[in-house]
Design a protein around this motif. Structure first.
Motif, PDB file in Angstrom:
ATOM      1  N   UNK A 141       0.857  -1.190   0.000  1.00  0.00           N
ATOM      2  CA  UNK A 141       0.000   0.000   0.000  1.00  0.00           C
ATOM      3  C   UNK A 141       0.887   1.232   0.000  1.00  0.00           C
ATOM      4  N   UNK A 142       0.536   2.199  -0.846  1.00  0.00           N
ATOM      5  CA  UNK A 142       1.246   3.469  -0.900  1.00  0.00           C
ATOM      6  C   UNK A 142       0.236   4.575  -0.653  1.00  0.00           C
ATOM      7  N   UNK A 190       3.939   7.243   2.294  1.00  0.00           N
ATOM      8  CA  UNK A 190       4.354   6.111   3.130  1.00  0.00           C
ATOM      9  C   UNK A 190       4.068   4.814   2.381  1.00  0.00           C
ATOM     10  N   UNK A 191       5.096   3.977   2.260  1.00  0.00           N
ATOM     11  CA  UNK A 191       4.988   2.671   1.617  1.00  0.00           C
ATOM     12  C   UNK A 191       4.862   1.618   2.709  1.00  0.00           C
ATOM     13  N   UNK A 192       3.798   0.818   2.659  1.00  0.00           N
ATOM     14  CA  UNK A 192       3.563  -0.204   3.672  1.00  0.00           C
ATOM     15  C   UNK A 192       3.471  -1.570   3.015  1.00  0.00           C
ATOM     16  N   UNK A 251       5.495  -3.659   7.688  1.00  0.00           N
ATOM     17  CA  UNK A 251       6.602  -2.690   7.747  1.00  0.00           C
ATOM     18  C   UNK A 251       6.228  -1.489   6.906  1.00  0.00           C
ATOM     19  N   UNK A 252       6.463  -0.300   7.423  1.00  0.00           N
ATOM     20  CA  UNK A 252       6.200   0.938   6.702  1.00  0.00           C
ATOM     21  C   UNK A 252       7.469   1.772   6.642  1.00  0.00           C
ATOM     22  N   UNK A 253       7.675   2.439   5.496  1.00  0.00           N
ATOM     23  CA  UNK A 253       8.803   3.345   5.329  1.00  0.00           C
ATOM     24  C   UNK A 253       8.299   4.635   4.687  1.00  0.00           C
ATOM     25  N   UNK A 254       8.919   5.730   5.041  1.00  0.00           N
ATOM     26  CA  UNK A 254       8.589   7.017   4.440  1.00  0.00           C
ATOM     27  C   UNK A 254       9.407   7.173   3.171  1.00  0.00           C
ATOM     28  N   UNK A 255       8.735   7.525   2.086  1.00  0.00           N
ATOM     29  CA  UNK A 255       9.408   7.697   0.799  1.00  0.00           C
ATOM     30  C   UNK A 255      10.139   9.031   0.753  1.00  0.00           C
ATOM     31  N   UNK A 289       9.832  -0.731  -6.189  1.00  0.00           N
ATOM     32  CA  UNK A 289      10.602   0.444  -6.597  1.00  0.00           C
ATOM     33  C   UNK A 289       9.649   1.571  -6.951  1.00  0.00           C
ATOM     34  N   UNK A 290      10.058   2.772  -6.601  1.00  0.00           N
ATOM     35  CA  UNK A 290       9.264   3.975  -6.834  1.00  0.00           C
ATOM     36  C   UNK A 290      10.148   4.966  -7.575  1.00  0.00           C
ATOM     37  N   UNK A 291       9.621   5.472  -8.682  1.00  0.00           N
ATOM     38  CA  UNK A 291      10.368   6.457  -9.460  1.00  0.00           C
ATOM     39  C   UNK A 291      10.553   7.744  -8.674  1.00  0.00           C
ATOM     40  N   UNK A 292      11.700   8.359  -8.883  1.00  0.00           N
ATOM     41  CA  UNK A 292      11.967   9.641  -8.246  1.00  0.00           C
ATOM     42  C   UNK A 292      11.802  10.725  -9.302  1.00  0.00           C
TER      43      UNK A 292
END
Length: 140
Positions: A65-66, A70-72, A96-100, A121-124
């Motif tokens: 989930x995005x 926040x990516x979870x 687990x969650x991380x802040x992009x 992976x998330x494009x920047x």
């Protein structure tokens, strides 16, 4: 010359078995009733990459989930209904969650699961937010 021998006695016979399973008891930290997913993250080829270790879990039991930067990752490992002599495998829900990074493009997300590893992976966007100076006004 007489050799002295010493007999080792264990007052706690289960102690060697406890130490044998010691690493498995503390392998995955827990938060509440959830097990924490172990991850690594890095930037590669203008993409934020997060890899999550999810061995023994089918892709259908993984939810990515995005939301609002926040990516979870959520997953669940279900226990097999067999009689076991020993089990050191963790069962149940994991999360687990991380802040992009601020420049992440939430419309450019890819996820792949192979060999027990989930790779998201998330494009920047390339445009990093610059520092903004805010004028401070003094009230009258």
């Amino acid at each position: 010359m007489t050799a002295l021998t010493r007999r080792q006695r264990f007052s706690f016979p289960e102690l060697p078995e406890w130490f044998e399973s010691f690493p498995a008891r503390f392998a995955m930290p827990t938060v509440g009733d959830l097990y924490t997913v172990r991850i690594e993250d890095y930037i590669e080829n203008d993409r934020y990459v997060m890899r999550a270790e999810l061995p023994g879990i089918s892709a259908e039991d993984i939810d990515v989930v995005l939301s609002e930067g926040v990516l979870t990752v959520k997953a669940e490992r279900t226990e097999r209904e067999v009689e076991k002599n020993r089990s050191e495998i963790r069962y149940g829900s994991m999360s687990r969650s991380v802040t992009l990074p601020p420049s992440a493009n939430e419309d450019d997300v890819k996820a792949d699961y192979a060999d027990g590893m989930l790779t998201v992976s998330v494009g920047l966007g390339g445009e990093k937010a610059e520092a903004k100076h805010i004028e401070v006004k003094h009230g009258a």
